[in-house]
Design an enzyme around this catalytic site. Sequence first.
Site, PDB file in Angstrom:
ATOM      1  N   HIS A 134      -6.214   0.180  -8.573  1.00 24.62           N
ATOM      2  CA  HIS A 134      -6.522  -0.628  -7.516  1.00 24.62           C
ATOM      3  C   HIS A 134      -7.926  -0.376  -7.176  1.00 24.62           C
ATOM      4  O   HIS A 134      -8.526   0.798  -7.594  1.00 24.62           O
ATOM      5  CB  HIS A 134      -5.602  -0.140  -6.283  1.00 24.62           C
ATOM      6  CG  HIS A 134      -5.677  -1.039  -5.136  1.00 24.62           C
ATOM      7  ND1 HIS A 134      -6.860  -1.002  -4.434  1.00 24.62           N
ATOM      8  CD2 HIS A 134      -4.784  -1.893  -4.589  1.00 24.62           C
ATOM      9  CE1 HIS A 134      -6.478  -1.906  -3.431  1.00 24.62           C
ATOM     10  NE2 HIS A 134      -5.382  -2.600  -3.428  1.00 24.62           N
ATOM     11  N   ASP A 211      -3.421   8.514  -6.132  1.00 23.76           N
ATOM     12  CA  ASP A 211      -3.266   7.567  -5.312  1.00 23.76           C
ATOM     13  C   ASP A 211      -1.967   7.099  -5.335  1.00 23.76           C
ATOM     14  O   ASP A 211      -1.409   6.554  -5.973  1.00 23.76           O
ATOM     15  CB  ASP A 211      -4.156   6.353  -5.825  1.00 23.76           C
ATOM     16  CG  ASP A 211      -3.905   4.842  -5.114  1.00 23.76           C
ATOM     17  OD1 ASP A 211      -3.055   5.037  -3.955  1.00 23.76           O
ATOM     18  OD2 ASP A 211      -4.555   4.008  -5.247  1.00 23.76           O
ATOM     19  N   GLN A 214       1.633   3.296  -3.809  1.00 21.56           N
ATOM     20  CA  GLN A 214       2.852   2.707  -4.061  1.00 21.56           C
ATOM     21  C   GLN A 214       3.984   3.469  -4.365  1.00 21.56           C
ATOM     22  O   GLN A 214       5.097   3.105  -4.763  1.00 21.56           O
ATOM     23  CB  GLN A 214       2.452   1.693  -5.189  1.00 21.56           C
ATOM     24  CG  GLN A 214       1.441   0.574  -5.064  1.00 21.56           C
ATOM     25  CD  GLN A 214       2.012  -0.549  -3.949  1.00 21.56           C
ATOM     26  OE1 GLN A 214       3.116  -0.471  -3.822  1.00 21.56           O
ATOM     27  NE2 GLN A 214       1.151  -1.142  -3.390  1.00 21.56           N
ATOM     28  N   LYS A 237       2.803   0.787   3.924  1.00 20.15           N
ATOM     29  CA  LYS A 237       3.433   0.501   3.056  1.00 20.15           C
ATOM     30  C   LYS A 237       4.780   1.178   2.754  1.00 20.15           C
ATOM     31  O   LYS A 237       5.591   1.072   1.884  1.00 20.15           O
ATOM     32  CB  LYS A 237       2.600   0.894   1.665  1.00 20.15           C
ATOM     33  CG  LYS A 237       1.430   0.117   1.203  1.00 20.15           C
ATOM     34  CD  LYS A 237       1.079   0.154   0.189  1.00 20.15           C
ATOM     35  CE  LYS A 237      -0.489  -0.491  -0.157  1.00 20.15           C
ATOM     36  NZ  LYS A 237      -0.674  -1.785  -0.401  1.00 20.15           N
ATOM     37  N   CYS A 375      -6.492  -6.935  -6.271  1.00 18.35           N
ATOM     38  CA  CYS A 375      -7.220  -5.829  -6.073  1.00 18.35           C
ATOM     39  C   CYS A 375      -6.962  -4.895  -7.436  1.00 18.35           C
ATOM     40  O   CYS A 375      -7.279  -3.673  -7.305  1.00 18.35           O
ATOM     41  CB  CYS A 375      -6.880  -4.931  -4.891  1.00 18.35           C
ATOM     42  SG  CYS A 375      -7.040  -5.753  -3.321  1.00 18.35           S
TER      43      CYS A 375
HETATM   44  N1  PMP Z   1      -3.923   1.771  -3.844  1.00 18.44           N
HETATM   45  C1  PMP Z   1      -2.872   1.225  -4.200  1.00 18.44           C
HETATM   46  C2  PMP Z   1      -2.325   1.516  -5.521  1.00 18.44           C
HETATM   47  C3  PMP Z   1      -2.620   0.004  -3.527  1.00 18.44           C
HETATM   48  O1  PMP Z   1      -1.265  -0.614  -3.862  1.00 18.44           O
HETATM   49  C4  PMP Z   1      -3.004   0.028  -2.268  1.00 18.44           C
HETATM   50  C5  PMP Z   1      -2.778  -1.248  -1.469  1.00 18.44           C
HETATM   51  N2  PMP Z   1      -2.578  -2.461  -2.151  1.00 18.44           N
HETATM   52  C6  PMP Z   1      -4.416   0.946  -1.925  1.00 18.44           C
HETATM   53  C7  PMP Z   1      -4.646   1.680  -2.891  1.00 18.44           C
HETATM   54  C8  PMP Z   1      -4.892   0.660  -0.781  1.00 18.44           C
HETATM   55  O2  PMP Z   1      -4.268   0.720   0.239  1.00 18.44           O
HETATM   56  P1  PMP Z   1      -4.840   0.345   1.886  1.00 18.44           P
HETATM   57  O3  PMP Z   1      -5.388  -0.733   1.702  1.00 18.44           O
HETATM   58  O4  PMP Z   1      -3.536   0.712   2.773  1.00 18.44           O
HETATM   59  O5  PMP Z   1      -5.650   1.451   2.204  1.00 18.44           O
END
Ligand code: PMP
Length: 417
Positions: A134, A211, A214, A237, A375
């Site tokens: 991401h 990270d 997910q 999430k 993203c």
């Molecule tokens: N890493 C991953 C794998 C994600 O799916 C996301 C959110 N789509 C993020 C980081 C970023 O999370 P946040 O926008 O809640 O900071």
Amino acid sequence: MSVANHDALPADRFDVAAVRAQFPVLADDGPGRTLTYLDSAATAQKPQAVIDALEDFYTREYASVHRGVYALSVRSTQRFEAVREKVCRLLHTSDPREVVFTRGTTEAINLVATSWGGQNVSAGDEIVVTQLEHHSNIVPWQLLCERTGARLRVAPIGLDGCVEVDAFEALLGPRTKLVALAHVSNALGTRLPVAALCQLARSRGITSLVDGAQAVPHGSVDVLAIGCDFYAFSAHKVFGPTGTGVLWGRRDLLDAMPPYQGGGSMIRSVSFEGTTYADAPQRFEAGTPDVAGVIGMGAALDWLEEIDREAAAAFECELLRYASEALEAIPGLHIFGSDPEKVGVLSFSLDCAHPHDIATILDREGVAIRAGHHCAQPLMKFYGVPAMARASLALYSDRSDIDALVSALETTREIFS
Ligand code: PMP
């Protein structure tokens, strides 16, 4: 809550209807008003328990934390601090001083890149990420590289969406300072073998960050078994409020790291001659925190603790199989990523329609999916597509959601062919 019979197969033990009933937004509101929500990888819906906890806190318990001596503030502080212990239970670890509250995964990664990275990374050093990350786990490292003259290296994936472990290992060298890896890909659902990858890093003295944005919603996470140094996730999430999240870090690392932002709450004493800083985790929590958000996150973790996670994961696995088979039967539909361990994400293309058109038609049918680059633009480039359509599952997803998706996709095909 969802344990009906301990002798039953795990997936059969999971009472999805009972879980679903706790999410007011998913209530059957009559013809044309029922929501088929398949965008849980973007953000999860909230159970009544979390909504109630937020309302109750603002109605009866609201006060700032850490500074007040009056009863309301003391109570608020206790509830706020207790959430660190709940996070420890979630991550199967024990020291609440290793839990830093952040705005979410993004801020947690930026914190490490700025604070740990500023102290430990210099010109010529290398940071390794993977092709499927991401943007939150790419851009903070690029910024660090710009500041320091370090280099970002990218571990490749195969067409199946899985990281090539040998190629990852080959990238680890004497200049590698950190590996930063998704636990689960938001765009493909691939579950990375993070324990093995972090072990490869650790055996070479390389620091690791996972990270977990997910991964936490889809099953049990044990940071000590993974063997990472940092782990990040977002409350929203995992059925909690937006605006809060966690950086878990090994205590020796957090203790040695300089502040990330300056302000109130992160200091020991301030004078114009020199300021000293609080210990971790407060050192990294400048300013008034999102008190209600953290308490809401605590309510979400309490709620999650009542769920039989093994049964939920088995149920999701079956649902994913059901969904994959149903989608693959649609002519012209292609699913991206085929990791056998993948969790509830189905990214796909339809040869007759652009992903944004698919999402628009599906919305008319009451089916909420995501279309775009998720993203993860480098991943889109790898697959040679500008965007993907993505349906993603959570604990409350069931076969009715998949049936609605398939029927809306048939409508899309009729419109576009
Ligand atoms: N890493 C991953 C794998 C994600 O799916 C996301 C959110 N789509 C993020 C980081 C970023 O999370 P946040 O926008 O809640 O900071």
